[in-house]
Design an enzyme around this catalytic site. Structure first.
Site, PDB file in Angstrom:
ATOM      1  N   TYR A  53      16.670  36.698  64.360  1.00 19.72           N
ATOM      2  CA  TYR A  53      15.594  37.462  63.718  1.00 19.72           C
ATOM      3  C   TYR A  53      14.246  36.799  63.958  1.00 19.72           C
ATOM      4  O   TYR A  53      13.958  35.713  63.441  1.00 19.72           O
ATOM      5  CB  TYR A  53      15.850  37.620  62.214  1.00 19.72           C
ATOM      6  CG  TYR A  53      17.146  38.343  61.869  1.00 19.72           C
ATOM      7  CD1 TYR A  53      17.815  39.117  62.821  1.00 19.72           C
ATOM      8  CD2 TYR A  53      17.710  38.259  60.609  1.00 19.72           C
ATOM      9  CE1 TYR A  53      18.999  39.763  62.518  1.00 19.72           C
ATOM     10  CE2 TYR A  53      18.902  38.909  60.295  1.00 19.72           C
ATOM     11  CZ  TYR A  53      19.538  39.659  61.257  1.00 19.72           C
ATOM     12  OH  TYR A  53      20.726  40.300  60.962  1.00 19.72           O
ATOM     13  N   GLN A 163      30.703  40.973  58.787  1.00 15.52           N
ATOM     14  CA  GLN A 163      29.489  41.699  58.379  1.00 15.52           C
ATOM     15  C   GLN A 163      29.291  42.880  59.332  1.00 15.52           C
ATOM     16  O   GLN A 163      29.152  42.682  60.538  1.00 15.52           O
ATOM     17  CB  GLN A 163      28.275  40.759  58.429  1.00 15.52           C
ATOM     18  CG  GLN A 163      27.002  41.449  57.963  1.00 15.52           C
ATOM     19  CD  GLN A 163      25.766  40.560  58.056  1.00 15.52           C
ATOM     20  OE1 GLN A 163      24.836  40.857  58.790  1.00 15.52           O
ATOM     21  NE2 GLN A 163      25.736  39.482  57.295  1.00 15.52           N
ATOM     22  N   TYR A 191      25.851  45.679  56.152  1.00 15.12           N
ATOM     23  CA  TYR A 191      24.436  45.599  56.534  1.00 15.12           C
ATOM     24  C   TYR A 191      23.824  46.981  56.678  1.00 15.12           C
ATOM     25  O   TYR A 191      24.547  47.974  56.764  1.00 15.12           O
ATOM     26  CB  TYR A 191      24.235  44.705  57.766  1.00 15.12           C
ATOM     27  CG  TYR A 191      24.619  45.209  59.150  1.00 15.12           C
ATOM     28  CD1 TYR A 191      23.941  46.248  59.779  1.00 15.12           C
ATOM     29  CD2 TYR A 191      25.626  44.571  59.876  1.00 15.12           C
ATOM     30  CE1 TYR A 191      24.252  46.651  61.063  1.00 15.12           C
ATOM     31  CE2 TYR A 191      25.951  44.970  61.169  1.00 15.12           C
ATOM     32  CZ  TYR A 191      25.257  46.013  61.764  1.00 15.12           C
ATOM     33  OH  TYR A 191      25.560  46.411  63.035  1.00 15.12           O
ATOM     34  N   LYS A 202      16.896  61.784  52.399  1.00 15.65           N
ATOM     35  CA  LYS A 202      17.849  62.913  52.424  1.00 15.65           C
ATOM     36  C   LYS A 202      17.739  63.675  51.098  1.00 15.65           C
ATOM     37  O   LYS A 202      18.024  63.107  50.032  1.00 15.65           O
ATOM     38  CB  LYS A 202      19.281  62.409  52.611  1.00 15.65           C
ATOM     39  CG  LYS A 202      19.458  61.580  53.874  1.00 15.65           C
ATOM     40  CD  LYS A 202      20.594  62.108  54.718  1.00 15.65           C
ATOM     41  CE  LYS A 202      20.698  61.373  56.029  1.00 15.65           C
ATOM     42  NZ  LYS A 202      20.368  62.122  57.196  1.00 15.65           N
TER      43      LYS A 202
END
Ligand code: NAP
Length: 277
Positions: A53, A163, A191, A202
């Protein structure tokens, strides 16, 4: 409060915090640090990051955020698959620890299946455990066939989590990966639990949430952690989003609401490949 247990001993609240894109924009850093700290105060003590990241920028922000509260945090980071040779895993972990300003990770994950033999990565995880640099290890983005290979590898049955992408619009794992994880006895870490905020617009979700006096994010998160063995890691870069999300820890959805959500966002009816973001 809903919790999950890693490696049969570490009990952690079922709602944690993500950190992808944190550190990318310097003007947001103070808000990101304040958000992570507020999240920990509210019980979202699991913080997820990765060397990938922002090429370490997220780990630096997380490190700064948790400096005054390290012992309250269950800290998760990930090694890039290309780095996951024996030596590469150890070097990557040490670099992550240095950016995070800590001497240990609570959980260290292989970010996705890669070119190095799994047994090599597992042996490096075990060496890091022996050295006290990581407490548990796990994997991410492993589909059923990857998990089968892992479980038949030397030491692979010590995996503490997988994950994966999981939210109302990404329910594929309910067909096989989730039941298999339950059988193998480890929690799944979900995640992008609000589909990077795309779920929130939505109309059907918003309307149902409003009927329940919840926000769409609270309903979507409460749904992910509705069952035992599931932990969600929403990323929120503002204190108000964190405070909103944290309430999902206290929400129990009725059978009627779960049925309505199944109608709006149907569960899988066949096996599909694991979706990845
Ligand atoms: P996400 O958590 O589903 O969504 C994050 C987005 O939602 C951000 O834009 C955030 O905005 C917004 N948001 C959060 N709470 C909100 C609220 N209450 N109302 C409105 N907007 C809200 O997506 P994600 O970041 O992709 O996934 C979560 C974490 O999972 C990541 O940060 C990362 O740690 C991990 N992850 C892992 C993998 C993997 O391959 N293992 C892949 C993807 C993600 P603000 O920042 O403005 O609050």
């Amino acid at each position: 409060m809903k919790t999950v247990t890693f490696a049969q001993k570490d009990e952690v609240p079922a709602l944690g915090q993500g950190s992808w894109y944190m550190g990318d924009e310097p003007s947001r850093k103070a808000d990101e640090i304040a958000s992570l700290r507020r999240g920990v105060e509210l019980g979202m003590t699991l913080i997820d990051t990765a060397e990938m990241y922002g090429s370490g920028k997220s780990e630096r922000v997380v490190g700064e955020a948790i400096a005054p509260m390290r012992d309250d945090v269950f800290l998760v980071s990930k090694v890039l698959p290309f780095n996951a040779s024996h030596e590469g895993t150890i070097e990557a972990c040490e670099a992550s620890l240095s950016r995070l300003g800590t001497d240990r990770l609570d959980l260290y994950l292989l970010h996705w299946p890669g070119p190095h033999p799994l047994e090599e990565t597992i042996a490096a995880f075990e060496a890091l455990q022996k050295a006290g640099k990581i407490r548990h290890w796990g994997v991410s983005n492993f589909d059923l066939n990857d998990m089968t290979e892992l479980m038949s590898s030397q030491g692979g049955d010590q995996v503490a989590t997988n994950q994966v992408l999981y939210n109302l619009t990404r329910r594929g794992i309910e067909w096989d990966l989730l039941p298999q994880a339950r059988e193998d006895g480890f929690p799944i870490m979900a995640y992008s639990p609000i589909e990077q905020a795309r779920l929130l617009s939505k109309p059907d979700l918003a309307s149902l949430a409003s009927d329940l006096s919840l926000t769409p994010a609270q309903l979507a998160l409460a749904w992910v952690i509705r069952k035992s063995g599931l932990v969600a890691i929403p990323k929120a870069g503002t204190v108000s989003h964190v405070e909103e999300n944290a309430r999902a820890l206290e929400v129990t959805l009725s059978d009627g609401t779960l049925t309505e959500l199944d109608r709006l966002f149907p569960p899988p009816t066949r096996a599909t490949s694991l979706a990845i973001l």
